[in-house]
Enzyme design. Structure first.
Site, mmCIF file in Angstrom:
data_model
loop_
_atom_site.group_PDB
_atom_site.id
_atom_site.type_symbol
_atom_site.label_atom_id
_atom_site.label_comp_id
_atom_site.label_asym_id
_atom_site.label_seq_id
_atom_site.Cartn_x
_atom_site.Cartn_y
_atom_site.Cartn_z
ATOM 1 N N GLN A 257 0.825 -1.203 0.000
ATOM 2 C CA GLN A 257 0.000 0.000 0.000
ATOM 3 C C GLN A 257 0.861 1.255 0.000
ATOM 4 O OE1 GLN A 257 -1.909 0.906 3.781
ATOM 5 N NE2 GLN A 257 -3.814 1.370 2.735
ATOM 6 N N GLY A 258 0.695 2.105 -0.986
ATOM 7 C CA GLY A 258 1.449 3.367 -1.038
ATOM 8 C C GLY A 258 0.555 4.539 -0.712
ATOM 9 N N SER B 97 0.663 6.455 2.944
ATOM 10 C CA SER B 97 1.317 7.415 3.844
ATOM 11 C C SER B 97 2.589 7.981 3.234
ATOM 12 C CB SER B 97 1.684 6.740 5.162
ATOM 13 O OG SER B 97 0.539 6.342 5.850
ATOM 14 N N SER C 253 3.995 -1.462 4.142
ATOM 15 C CA SER C 253 4.098 -2.803 4.744
ATOM 16 C C SER C 253 4.529 -3.809 3.688
ATOM 17 C CB SER C 253 2.751 -3.244 5.298
ATOM 18 O OG SER C 253 2.253 -2.267 6.156
ATOM 19 N N GLU D 104 -9.616 -1.896 5.173
ATOM 20 C CA GLU D 104 -8.426 -2.087 5.989
ATOM 21 C C GLU D 104 -8.790 -2.106 7.461
ATOM 22 O OE1 GLU D 104 -5.491 1.052 5.878
ATOM 23 O OE2 GLU D 104 -3.958 -0.250 6.713
ATOM 24 N N SER E 20 -4.882 6.524 12.934
ATOM 25 C CA SER E 20 -4.624 6.360 14.367
ATOM 26 C C SER E 20 -5.935 6.365 15.158
ATOM 27 C CB SER E 20 -3.743 7.507 14.862
ATOM 28 O OG SER E 20 -4.460 8.720 14.780
ATOM 29 N N GLU F 54 -6.834 8.362 17.322
ATOM 30 C CA GLU F 54 -7.369 9.731 17.376
ATOM 31 C C GLU F 54 -8.140 10.067 16.097
ATOM 32 O OE1 GLU F 54 -4.356 8.766 18.337
ATOM 33 O OE2 GLU F 54 -4.639 9.093 20.479
#
Lengths: 399, 376
Positions: free
Chosen positions: A135-136, A138, A170, A252, A381, A383
């Site tokens: 996965q590209g 971030s 990953s 995901e 995250s 948050e």
């Protein structure tokens, strides 16, 4: 019972016995009890010949992704039948060898958004477990604020020219292909992003593993320098990639939170604690404070599983998948809490880094604890998920 | 069970509609100013309406005048009625008291009591505990066999709905363990003492001084305190259903308030600090719902011998207790000063919550029981 019901049940039993027979004939006994787990993501090691054979057999059947359409490599089965396959695999200690990000995230997304040609090219290899996807999304400057991503895909007529850097890729070092969010318009934020499939063997792609606090390197930095990507690899419309990416993130989250299923084979926390701490004469764990926290944890795990089942049942009735943020957060909390409580139960034995004096499980516990710090950060995250819950589910607009 | 059958959906909608229209929180406020003493927190009209809709007989078999909708059905009604803090003996009378007669009653006993409870004509209360904390292993109330019947002597504390009950299901020690007895309130030797609790609901202590009962007053004696435990588990589960309704309503009242209250020239729902607290609370309530529903489903699936439901019930009561405690505290805090006033409803939720948390075992009690049942 009516005749129609009888017939239905008969068909179901017939199906189960077929599945059972096929598994008995095809599953290599030497693989019994071995799990696939995160293999496709976190391990680069080549498969053993038996594992290879098992993967091919399941791939041909389409049973790794039984509910996906048969025309793209699935088996077009319904959920009940898929469950039968799952149960029959578990019955003989077999695992599903088809997994990874292709199955968990990209496949469902392609089935929803890709062109017919793209589906025919990319989905069947996912069903056969042949292609490893990474996965590209971030970037160093675009983590929680993902839409701030800068990796540029410049329109050069018959291809895009990609330049930029992705991070937290990953399994990037073992992957064949990458699905990426790239910037195709710098004048707009969300509306300037496209969803692109990139062959990792293209010239100009460089992958550097990142060593984590756990000592492992499951994530990479990925650099793109003048990488040529054919136009046909654009999924959906130009500048419409954000919606596709968001949908993929929902898949995901749901999968990341599903750790409970994989964890089913692990000893329960109370078993671990009993082993290391023992019981008092009253049959209670010999550490009253830890016992309380373990009970809370075990109840949380159980409530979480019940909630996941409830969400699935709802989804089958056409309910909205807004619960994925809740499951992601609670799932992350459970993973981390379990690791912390395991360590606490083990004492110094749970803090071994390597070498003698520790069992394999004890050393694994240390690494798992450190690795687990990632789960409340990746995939949006805790948050960010709370933002999603507050804004999308609770309607607390603003900010 | 998130996926309801059509009948269950209708029942839920009906109960929700009724609570909003006929039994809003303002009704409870009015009742609080009205009935006192042993009548406190009871409205005959409300009770009549609920019974009229068949809710008192949800657990009762159809042949005995009920609808046999099971614990899930009763849970749905209690959850809806509790959203608006409906003051009613339904939870106790139609819940564990019916369960006691169903699980422990022979056919004549069932015929004697269940139709009357189902119709709402008789209200029953569950008299187990003898002190301020739940302690079912220390039943001191005694039942002695005499003249083909029984003589009961003892004391029962904080019995919910006992002030207006016509019948008591009393736990008493016999030579064979702990038995359950059906005691008509009018029996000689029964004295009630009003207990005015913070939730302004009906509650009384019961004195039993040599109360003489016929043999038919005793429900089946199961080994040890098995019948008692099974009845208690049903009480806990339906209490948890009431707690679920309160928690979800307390949450949505709070959410609505945050979306209207302005400070610093902004709707305070826009503040991230509050958003994250609400997101957290919402997640907790979702977990609570799963735990409570699973317990009710387990009781409906209960086959008679297995006690699989016990763990799920203890989990439900513990999770419900912790969650409702948190939600009601946050409700007051997030409302600020207005939440502290008697004029606002937040206090009602806070007060009732603590009573239900304590009823038939608080969260700590059930965490301990859950662990013991799991072997640690």
């Amino acid at each position: 019972m009516t005749a129609a019901l009888d017939e239905k049940q008969l068909a179901a039993e017939e199906f189960r016995s077929q599945v059972r027979q096929w598994i008995e004939q095809n599953f290599p006994v030497s693989l019994k009890g071995k799990g696939n787990a995160f293999a496709a993501i976190e391990e680069g090691a080549a498969l053993s010949p038996e594992a290879q054979q098992w993967q091919v057999a399941m791939g041909e059947k389409g049973w790794g992704v039984p509910t996906w359409p048969a025309e793209y490599g699935g088996a077009s089965l319904n959920r009940q039948q898929a469950l039968v396959i799952e149960e029959e695999l578990a019955r003989v200690g077999a695992y599903n060898p088809i997994g990874g990000m292709g199955v968990m995230m990209l496949g469902p997304t392609l089935l929803e958004f890709a062109s017919e040609k793209q589906k025919r090219r990319h989905v069947p290899p996912i069903c056969r477990g042949e292609i490893r996807w990474c996965q590209g999304f971030s970037e160093p400057g675009a983590g929680s604020d993902l839409a701030a991503l800068k990796t540029r895909a410049e329109d050069c007529g018959d291809h895009f020219l990609v330049n930029g850097q992705k991070t937290w890729t990953s399994g990037g070092q073992w992957s064949d292909w990458c699905f990426a969010l790239v910037r195709t318009d710098t004048s707009r934020k969300h509306e300037g992003i496209s969803f692109l499939l990139i062959d990792m063997r293209s010239p100009g792609v460089e992958v550097r593993p990142i060593q984590l606090i756990s000592g492992a390197s499951p994530f990479c930095e990925t650099f793109f320098t003048d990488v040529k990507v054919p136009k046909e690899n654009l999924v959906g419309e130009l500048n419409c990639g954000w919606a596709i990416g968001k949908r993929l993130l929902q898949h995901e989250r749901t999968n990341l939170s599903g750790g409970s299923r994989r964890g089913a084979a692990m000893p329960s926390l109370s078993q671990i604690a009993k082993h290391y701490i023992g019981l008092d004469e009253g049959g209670r764990l010999n550490d009253v404070d830890l016992r309380q926290r373990i009970i809370r944890h075990e109840m949380l795990v159980k409530s979480f599983r019940l909630t996941a089942d409830r969400v699935m049942a709802d989804a089958r009735q056409g309910g909205v998948a807004t619960a994925s943020s809740i499951l992601k957060n609670v799932g992350a909390r459970i993973t981390q809490e379990r690791a912390e409580l395991t360590l606490e139960s083990m004492g110094m034995k749970g803090l071994g880094w390597q070498g003698e004096g520790f069992s394999e499980q004890e050393l694994a516990a240390t690494r798992l604890w450190l690795w687990g710090k990632a789960v409340s950060i990746y995939g949006g995250s805790t948050e960010i998920q709370n933002n999603v819950i507050a804004k999308r589910i609770l309607g607390m607009e603003g900010g | 069970m998130a996926v309801l059958t059509e009948e269950q959906s209708i029942l839920k909608d009906m109960a929700g509609h009724w609570a909003d229209e006929q039994s809003p929180v303002s009704e409870f406020r009015r009742l609080r100013e009205g009935a006192t003493g042993l009548q406190r927190g009871f409205c005959a009209e409300t009770h009549g309406q609920m019974a009229g809709m068949g809710w008192s007989g949800i657990l009762v078999p159809e042949a005995l005048g009920g609808s046999a909708f099971g614990y899930v059905g009763l849970g749905l009604v209690l959850e809806q009625a509790a959203r608006t803090l409906t003051a009613s003996p339904l939870m106790v009378s139609a819940g564990p008291c019916v369960s006691a007669v169903l699980l422990g009653g022979n056919e004549p006993q069932q015929r004697q009591w269940l139709p009357a409870i189902a119709s709402g004509e008789l209200i029953a209360a569950l008299a187990i505990d003898e002190g301020p904390r739940h302690n079912p292993t220390e039943i001191r109330c005694e039942a002695v066999a005499c003249d083909g019947g029984w003589r009961l002597t003892g004391y029962k504390a904080f019995v919910m709905e006992a002030g207006i009950a016509d019948l008591l299901i009393v736990a008493a020690r016999t030579k064979e363990g702990v038995g359950l007895f059906v005691v008509p309130m009018g029996s000689a030797g029964v004295t009630r003492h009003d207990r005015y609790l913070v939730d302004s609901r009906n509650c009384a202590d019961i004195e039993l001084q040599g109360v003489l009962l016929p043999e038919s007053a005793r429900l089946a004696q199961m080994p040890g305190d098995k019948l008692l435990q099974r009845v208690l588990d049903r009480a806990r589960a339906v209490a948890a259903a009431e707690m679920l309704g309160m928690a979800s309503q307390a949450f949505s009242i709070t959410l609505d308030y945050l979306k209207t209250r302005e400070q610093f020239d902004e709707i305070i729902a826009r503040f991230q600090a509050l958003q994250h607290r609400m997101a957290q609370l919402y997640s907790e309530i979702e977990l609570m719902r799963s735990a409570v529903e699973a317990a009710l489903v387990a009781l409906d699936d209960y086959s008679g011998d297995a006690d699989d439901a016990a763990m799920l019930v203890s989990m439900a009561k513990a999770v419900a207790g912790d969650t409702l405690n948190l939600v009601t505290r946050e409700m007051v805090q997030l409302h600020g000063g207005i939440g502290m006033t008697d004029e606002h409803d937040a206090g009602f939720y806070l007060k009732r919550a603590r009573v239900l948390e304590n009823a038939w075992g608080n969260a700590a009690f059930h965490r301990d029981r859950f662990a013991r049942l799991s072997g640690y």
